[in-house]
Motif scaffolding. Sequence first.
Motif, short mmCIF file in Angstrom:
data_model
loop_
_atom_site.label_atom_id
_atom_site.label_comp_id
_atom_site.label_asym_id
_atom_site.label_seq_id
_atom_site.Cartn_x
_atom_site.Cartn_y
_atom_site.Cartn_z
N ALA A 49 0.81 -1.22 0.00
CA ALA A 49 0.00 0.00 0.00
C ALA A 49 0.83 1.26 0.00
O ALA A 49 0.32 2.34 0.18
N ALA A 50 2.14 1.09 -0.25
CA ALA A 50 3.03 2.24 -0.12
C ALA A 50 2.63 3.41 -0.98
O ALA A 50 2.79 4.56 -0.60
N GLY A 51 2.10 3.16 -2.17
CA GLY A 51 1.76 4.27 -3.05
C GLY A 51 0.42 4.89 -2.74
O GLY A 51 0.03 5.84 -3.40
N ALA A 56 4.80 9.94 4.01
CA ALA A 56 5.94 9.87 3.10
C ALA A 56 5.48 9.44 1.71
O ALA A 56 5.94 9.98 0.69
N ALA A 57 4.58 8.48 1.65
CA ALA A 57 4.09 8.01 0.35
C ALA A 57 3.34 9.12 -0.38
O ALA A 57 3.47 9.28 -1.60
N GLN A 69 4.77 4.39 -6.71
CA GLN A 69 4.25 3.08 -6.30
C GLN A 69 5.34 2.02 -6.24
O GLN A 69 5.09 0.91 -5.77
N GLN A 70 6.54 2.36 -6.67
CA GLN A 70 7.65 1.41 -6.60
C GLN A 70 8.40 1.50 -5.26
O GLN A 70 9.42 0.83 -5.08
N VAL A 71 7.89 2.32 -4.35
CA VAL A 71 8.59 2.56 -3.08
C VAL A 71 7.67 2.23 -1.92
O VAL A 71 6.52 2.69 -1.88
N VAL A 98 17.70 1.85 3.35
CA VAL A 98 17.11 1.72 2.03
C VAL A 98 17.65 0.44 1.39
O VAL A 98 18.87 0.21 1.37
N PHE A 99 16.76 -0.38 0.84
CA PHE A 99 17.18 -1.63 0.21
C PHE A 99 16.10 -2.06 -0.78
O PHE A 99 15.02 -1.44 -0.86
N GLY A 100 16.39 -3.11 -1.54
CA GLY A 100 15.39 -3.69 -2.43
C GLY A 100 15.83 -3.75 -3.87
O GLY A 100 16.70 -3.00 -4.32
N PRO A 101 15.23 -4.66 -4.64
CA PRO A 101 15.57 -4.81 -6.06
C PRO A 101 14.93 -3.71 -6.90
O PRO A 101 14.13 -2.90 -6.40
N ALA A 102 15.27 -3.68 -8.17
CA ALA A 102 14.74 -2.67 -9.08
C ALA A 102 13.22 -2.67 -9.07
O ALA A 102 12.58 -3.74 -9.12
N GLY A 103 12.65 -1.48 -8.95
CA GLY A 103 11.20 -1.33 -8.97
C GLY A 103 10.51 -1.70 -7.68
O GLY A 103 9.28 -1.57 -7.59
N ARG A 104 11.26 -2.12 -6.65
CA ARG A 104 10.66 -2.51 -5.36
C ARG A 104 11.55 -2.01 -4.22
O ARG A 104 12.10 -2.78 -3.45
N ILE A 105 11.66 -0.73 -4.12
CA ILE A 105 12.54 -0.10 -3.13
C ILE A 105 11.81 -0.01 -1.79
O ILE A 105 10.65 0.40 -1.72
#
Length: 757
Positions: A49-51, A56-57, A69-71, A98-105
């Motif tokens: 639901a981050a986006g 912050a969202a 929506q990628q964060v 901060v961590f995570g793969p591309a498009g899913r930070i």
Amino acid sequence: MHIARRTLLGALAGSAALGVAAAHPAAAAPPPPGPETGTTPDASGGPGAAGTGGAAARALQRLLPHHHQQVTFRTVRPRVEEADQKGANDSGRDFYRVFGPAGRIVVEGTTPAVQLAGFHWYLRHVAHAHFSWSGAQTDLPARLPGVRTPISKTANVAHRFVFNDTNDGYTGPYNGWDYWEREIDILALHGYNEVLVYAGADAVYHRVFQQHGYTDAELRQWVPGPAHQPWWLLQNMSGFGGPVSRSLLARRAALARKIVGRLRELGMTPVLPGYFGTVPPEFARRNPGAHTVPQGVWGGFPRPDWLDPRDPHFARVARTFYRVQDELYGATSMYKMDLLHEGGTPGDVPVPDAARAVEKALRTAHPGATWAILGWQTNPRRDIIDAVDKSRMLIVDGISDHYPEVVDRERDWASTPYAFGSIWNFGGHTAMGANTRDWATLYDQWRTKHGSKLNGIALMPEAADNNPAALALFSDLPWTNGPTNLGAWFAQWPVHRYGAADPHAVRAWDVLRRTCYGTSRADGWSEAADGLFGARPDLAVTRAASWSPPRLRYDAAEFDKALPELLAVAPRLRGSSAYRYDLLDVARQTVSNRSRLLLPRIKSAYESGNRARFKALTGEWFAWLALLEEAVATDGRHLLGRWIADARAWGSSAAERDRLEFDAVSLLTVWGDRAGANEGKLHDYANREWSGLVGGLYTLRWKTYFKELEAAMEGRRAPKPIDWFALEDRWTRHHPPYPARPKGDIVRVAGRIARRL
């Protein structure tokens, strides 16, 4: 605000019509983390639901609508370091990861604002994008790049304080919510957690003193126009630019509620004005038995009287003040107060007793609050510090990077907690520069020395929205352990700023690092020199504002090398507002510096009686002025017309719109009345190289002056004196209309400037 800076160097060592808004809770701690993971999603829902929710969202949705929506944002507990366990900061330190793969930070942080700061660090260092209050670069790939190695940072100080008392006047007294919403987001991205809010204080005073003997009309006459209110709140002056209307007070109160509401949503602390004794005229007559102390004159203005804080009337007024302020804007945890600022006199009032009474009034209303006080000139007085609870005071030091004599703040302030501060800009001058060498060394030295009480930073240029490199570098200090390597920082900066590595950009910023950003406090200045095009004309003039440096603090010829390098940056990196702002700034400064190189030659021609050379050189002077006007006209934030349009938009009648325009424009020109402009030396204090000022008042003054000198040469007589205030005041009140929208292409104009060097 800050006048007579040089003279005190030696002392350094030693309504009800408005209605009532629902009260807001005090700035709260972040929500507790979940019992299993130590984290919770930001405000609503799970990671998916981050986006769609959370402060912050929502901010990221405003800033990056195609990527938000990628964060995922999550709240974590403050980090408790060893030093914290010893009692230095029992609440722990702000922290982000901060961590995570591309498009899913994934961004974890102790508050929504800290989460945004973590995301911005990722954005700069991984995605090579950047936000600032002066331009941005957001050309990002469709999928945000992943983080190979998790980024983890802990703040090395608790307080990240922002804004000078003068900010509302010099930055934009008539800015609306569209401006403030973005400004608050930018401050959060840069890691600030304490924001000085002066907007809406007029409504508080207006309501308070109606309950202590004054009418609505009397108080609206006493309150200055918004452009001049910061100095009224500092007890320096009153009334000028007014009277204010009821509708204006109501609109400003509504804006202030939005500002403090957004700060609280993001987990940032609104720092509100506290009450320390300013009263309207005749307070003692209207409140029998009250003891007031006349405060004399500041900058040619009569100062408001000071109500003796020991007086029972003070306790009553303070009680009303904090109650009304709470009703309008809610309580907070930090209040800013400066007793006896810039020449205030205690009269027969013992200062320690006064300080204790001011503190008691604050503690009665807000028992756990921190008293923020400015470190400036001889402020705060040692007898104030020694009288109060030091553990609940924070000194925001305005001269950490100003005077070389400042070496031991623990000794100066009896081990009172303080924030390392910078005032790199006075009056909103457009000059580039800051003492970054001092930041790179002093901050870490002072913070880590034995017994240090440094527990914050204080970003306090008198006007914001300038020098974006200085904003970024200073804001990095609380998240950087050890001295800052300026060479490495400035080499990386253009990558963040423009989106990719470029050798020309790196060379340009290396020039700027060594020149305008390579100064230090060794010469006793923290600001860059203003240009002479904006000075009251005189062949011997060395500065436009009375207290600005009398000479450039770097080599102009060396600075010139930055412009062709910026112009050579790869075309694919020139599309951002960040690049265009920087190109304008360097081009403008390059032209501004011509004034200091050319005026001595004009003086020599005049004194030698060489009329042909005098005419040729003054022609060159006006050619540079015209080119400067053309350059600054390309940017919306360098337009006098925009400043005027913003002011007029707040008026509810033609008369009020005219009054607000005069309030706004006079601050940039005469500042006040004749006494303030001349005897008070405030004229051109807020000079700036803006379209409309350059092509209007500044060109008019120099044409008037050079015409008289030419006539004197021809008639073999002394030049006639010119009443500059009369000319300036007439222009301020009756200037031509100026456009509120930019025009022209800065790349083209900057190219012409470079070819003329």
